[in-house]
Design a protein around this motif. Structure first.
Motif, PDB file in Angstrom:
ATOM      1  N   MET A   1       0.838  -1.187   0.000  1.00  0.00           N
ATOM      2  CA  MET A   1       0.000   0.000   0.000  1.00  0.00           C
ATOM      3  C   MET A   1       0.877   1.241   0.000  1.00  0.00           C
ATOM      4  SD  MET A   1      -2.809   1.230   2.831  1.00  0.00           S
ATOM      5  CE  MET A   1      -3.813  -0.201   2.482  1.00  0.00           C
ATOM      6  N   ARG A   2       0.539   2.209  -0.840  1.00  0.00           N
ATOM      7  CA  ARG A   2       1.285   3.451  -0.914  1.00  0.00           C
ATOM      8  C   ARG A   2       0.812   4.406   0.177  1.00  0.00           C
ATOM      9  NH1 ARG A   2       5.609   3.031  -4.102  1.00  0.00           N
ATOM     10  NH2 ARG A   2       5.555   5.255  -4.504  1.00  0.00           N
ATOM     11  N   LEU A   3       1.748   5.189   0.690  1.00  0.00           N
ATOM     12  CA  LEU A   3       1.388   6.212   1.650  1.00  0.00           C
ATOM     13  C   LEU A   3       0.970   7.473   0.910  1.00  0.00           C
ATOM     14  CD1 LEU A   3       4.229   5.851   4.281  1.00  0.00           C
ATOM     15  CD2 LEU A   3       2.006   4.758   4.218  1.00  0.00           C
ATOM     16  N   PRO A   4       0.199   8.343   1.553  1.00  0.00           N
ATOM     17  CA  PRO A   4      -0.220   9.566   0.905  1.00  0.00           C
ATOM     18  C   PRO A   4       0.968  10.420   0.512  1.00  0.00           C
ATOM     19  CG  PRO A   4      -1.251   9.310   3.072  1.00  0.00           C
ATOM     20  CD  PRO A   4      -0.281   8.216   2.910  1.00  0.00           C
TER      21      PRO A   4
ATOM     22  N   PHE B   1      -4.271  14.443   8.390  1.00  0.00           N
ATOM     23  CA  PHE B   1      -3.900  13.860   9.673  1.00  0.00           C
ATOM     24  C   PHE B   1      -2.405  14.027   9.898  1.00  0.00           C
ATOM     25  CE2 PHE B   1      -3.523  10.607   6.444  1.00  0.00           C
ATOM     26  CZ  PHE B   1      -2.376   9.905   6.769  1.00  0.00           C
ATOM     27  N   THR B   2      -1.991  13.766  11.143  1.00  0.00           N
ATOM     28  CA  THR B   2      -0.584  13.867  11.512  1.00  0.00           C
ATOM     29  C   THR B   2      -0.004  12.465  11.666  1.00  0.00           C
ATOM     30  OG1 THR B   2      -0.955  15.950  12.662  1.00  0.00           O
ATOM     31  CG2 THR B   2       1.043  14.747  13.231  1.00  0.00           C
ATOM     32  N   ALA B   3       1.200  12.254  11.167  1.00  0.00           N
ATOM     33  CA  ALA B   3       1.836  10.935  11.236  1.00  0.00           C
ATOM     34  C   ALA B   3       3.338  11.094  11.439  1.00  0.00           C
ATOM     35  CB  ALA B   3       1.558  10.130   9.979  1.00  0.00           C
ATOM     36  N   ASP B   4       3.948  10.020  11.922  1.00  0.00           N
ATOM     37  CA  ASP B   4       5.398   9.932  12.071  1.00  0.00           C
ATOM     38  C   ASP B   4       5.931   8.909  11.069  1.00  0.00           C
ATOM     39  OD1 ASP B   4       4.990  11.515  14.417  1.00  0.00           O
ATOM     40  OD2 ASP B   4       4.652   9.670  15.569  1.00  0.00           O
TER      41      ASP B   4
ATOM     42  N   PHE C   1       5.126   3.690   9.743  1.00  0.00           N
ATOM     43  CA  PHE C   1       4.453   4.952   9.453  1.00  0.00           C
ATOM     44  C   PHE C   1       3.193   5.013  10.304  1.00  0.00           C
ATOM     45  CE2 PHE C   1       1.093   7.107   7.063  1.00  0.00           C
ATOM     46  CZ  PHE C   1       1.670   8.351   6.863  1.00  0.00           C
ATOM     47  N   GLY C   2       2.905   6.170  10.858  1.00  0.00           N
ATOM     48  CA  GLY C   2       1.699   6.335  11.672  1.00  0.00           C
ATOM     49  C   GLY C   2       2.033   6.928  13.023  1.00  0.00           C
ATOM     50  N   ASP C   3       1.381   6.424  14.069  1.00  0.00           N
ATOM     51  CA  ASP C   3       1.648   6.887  15.425  1.00  0.00           C
ATOM     52  C   ASP C   3       2.848   6.142  15.981  1.00  0.00           C
ATOM     53  OD1 ASP C   3       1.719   7.696  18.027  1.00  0.00           O
ATOM     54  OD2 ASP C   3      -0.179   6.757  18.619  1.00  0.00           O
TER      55      ASP C   3
ATOM     56  N   LEU D   1       5.443   7.529  -0.548  1.00  0.00           N
ATOM     57  CA  LEU D   1       6.258   6.586   0.192  1.00  0.00           C
ATOM     58  C   LEU D   1       5.488   5.298   0.439  1.00  0.00           C
ATOM     59  CD1 LEU D   1       7.792   8.838   3.007  1.00  0.00           C
ATOM     60  CD2 LEU D   1       8.959   7.977   0.992  1.00  0.00           C
ATOM     61  N   SER D   2       6.228   4.206   0.626  1.00  0.00           N
ATOM     62  CA  SER D   2       5.608   2.948   1.045  1.00  0.00           C
ATOM     63  C   SER D   2       6.565   2.226   1.984  1.00  0.00           C
ATOM     64  CB  SER D   2       5.280   2.060  -0.158  1.00  0.00           C
ATOM     65  OG  SER D   2       6.452   1.705  -0.850  1.00  0.00           O
ATOM     66  N   ILE D   3       6.030   1.335   2.792  1.00  0.00           N
ATOM     67  CA  ILE D   3       6.863   0.562   3.712  1.00  0.00           C
ATOM     68  C   ILE D   3       7.895  -0.228   2.909  1.00  0.00           C
ATOM     69  CG2 ILE D   3       6.885  -1.231   5.482  1.00  0.00           C
ATOM     70  CD1 ILE D   3       5.512   1.329   6.360  1.00  0.00           C
TER      71      ILE D   3
END
Length: 421
Positions: free
Chosen positions: A1-4, A344-347, A372-374, A395-397
């Protein structure tokens, strides 16, 4: 899955450098009796993590000319590189120390050669070294796996993990190590390793710069008489060095490994201590870990020579927190993600792999997206706080990211296919 899609902005110091976490203030060893000036004994031939056998061999040739050491060739590796045993001391307590059974784990070897310089010296610490050498006979095997060290790989030239070869002993190196233990019947053993820099200490989220273990002797982790001595010695190490590197000393897994040397030597009655050198901010070449290992070994040998370790409490061993993994190499925090679906906010957590060019003495880090995420419960060697700035890249994992990071002053940090530029 691709990240935004993301666009990076980071907070910088006024001089244009990014925020890098420095967990630990420099401090001196708490016990003045064992505080030696490491730089006075540091072996200058070794300046980084990459130790070539030929240089090691030349240094051992020099040591051989010193009357205090007995040097012999214990045997040869699969590719016929010499494996040496260096012995010093006249005491009745036999101690065996071996390093670099994994070729890419050199910190113990570095510390050994610093110790050789220390024991050969004639200075204000003569009474200290005399106490150790009058009570102990020390047997060192530096670089058990010279073929692996030559190409900076874990396994030997046969592709065998020597530390999983105790039972069958199909490798020459395993037979040499097992044979020496049988011949010497040492009361104590020190098994020197390096661990992944991503190991952290449970509860602190700091790198496990040093990890310790009195390996189990069976599946039940029974406290045999030999293991009890190793546990008490390990407890003493922890009580002293947790003051120097608070939150950075962990305990390795106590799961019994029937093929491993440390577990089997413990079973055979040699009180064995595992010492793993891990990561520390700014210590890419493991030179601070080298100093710590030097200090720890001197402390432990002094404890053995005086039998002071027996005064420790077993409960202090169990106080050593276990290793954990709550650490990234790089953590980008508080990124504002804006896309068509939501805001949203992510790390972003990134880890690197190291590409090594031994021929040209070069190495580089290649970062990939690990999570990616919290990631608020994680820490990292380098932490960038994006402070809510919007990000726009795909980005993607597992991806090697290409990022352009800009701070409010216009300073730019670029990552191209995972490589900092």
């Amino acid at each position: 899955m691709r990240l935004p899609c993301l666009f990076l902005f980071l907070i910088y110091f006024k001089h244009g450098t990014y925020v890098s976490c420095r967990f630990y203030p420099s401090s001196q060893l708490m016990n003045s009796e064992i505080h030696m000036e490491h730089d006075a004994y540091r072996e200058s031939l070794f300046t980084n993590r990459f130790i070539k056998h030929q240089i090691l061999k030349s240094k051992i040739g020099h040591i051989q000319s010193q009357a205090c050491f007995k040097v012999r060739q214990l045997g040869s590796s699969v590719q016929q590189r010499e494996i040496y045993q260096l012995t010093i001391g006249t005491g009745k307590i036999q101690v065996m120390l071996w390093s670099q059974m994994h070729g890419d784990e050199p910190t113990g070897t570095l510390a050994f050669f610093d110790l050789f310089n220390f024991f050969a010296a004639d200075d204000q610490h003569n009474a200290f070294r005399k106490r150790i050498l009058d009570n102990c006979t020390l047997h060192f095997i530096p670089m058990l796996n010279p073929d692996g060290a030559e190409v900076h790989q874990r396994r030997n030239a046969q592709g065998i993990d020597i530390n999983r070869d105790f039972l069958k002993q199909q490798s020459t190196e395993a037979r040499l190590l097992a044979g020496l233990q049988q011949n010497i019947q040492p009361e104590f053993g020190f098994n020197m390793h390096d661990q992944d820099t991503l190991w952290s200490v449970s509860g602190s989220k700091k790198p496990a710069t040093i990890s310790l273990l009195a390996p189990p002797a069976d599946d039940e982790a029974s406290i045999t008489p030999g293991r009890l001595k190793a546990m008490l010695l390990t407890a003493g190490i922890y009580q002293v060095f947790k003051k120097q590197i608070p939150g950075c000393i962990g305990r390795w897994s106590e799961e019994y490994e029937a093929r491993a040397f440390g577990d089997n030597f413990q079973r055979l009655g040699t009180s064995t201590v595992l010492i793993e050198a891990g990561g520390y901010p700014g210590d890419f070449e493991k030179q601070y870990a080298r100093k710590l290992t030097f200090d720890i070994l001197l402390y432990a040998l002094n404890q053995i020579s005086t039998q002071q370790y027996a005064k420790q409490q077993l409960s202090q061993y169990h106080q050593i927190p276990f290793n954990h993994k709550e650490l990234f190499h790089l953590l980008i925090k508080n990124c504002q993600i804006n896309n068509d679906d939501s805001n949203f906010t992510a790390d972003i957590g990134l880890n690197y792999t190291e590409i090594i060019d031994l021929e040209h003495h070069k190495h580089k880090k290649i970062y990939t997206v690990a999570d990616f995420g919290d990631l608020s419960t994680w820490n990292a060697y380098d932490v960038f706080d994006a402070d809510g700035w919007a990000m726009a890249t795909s980005l993607s994992i597992g991806e090697k990211p290409t990022l352009k990071i800009v701070d409010t002053q216009g300073n730019i940090l670029v990552m191209d296919q995972g490589v900092m530029v």
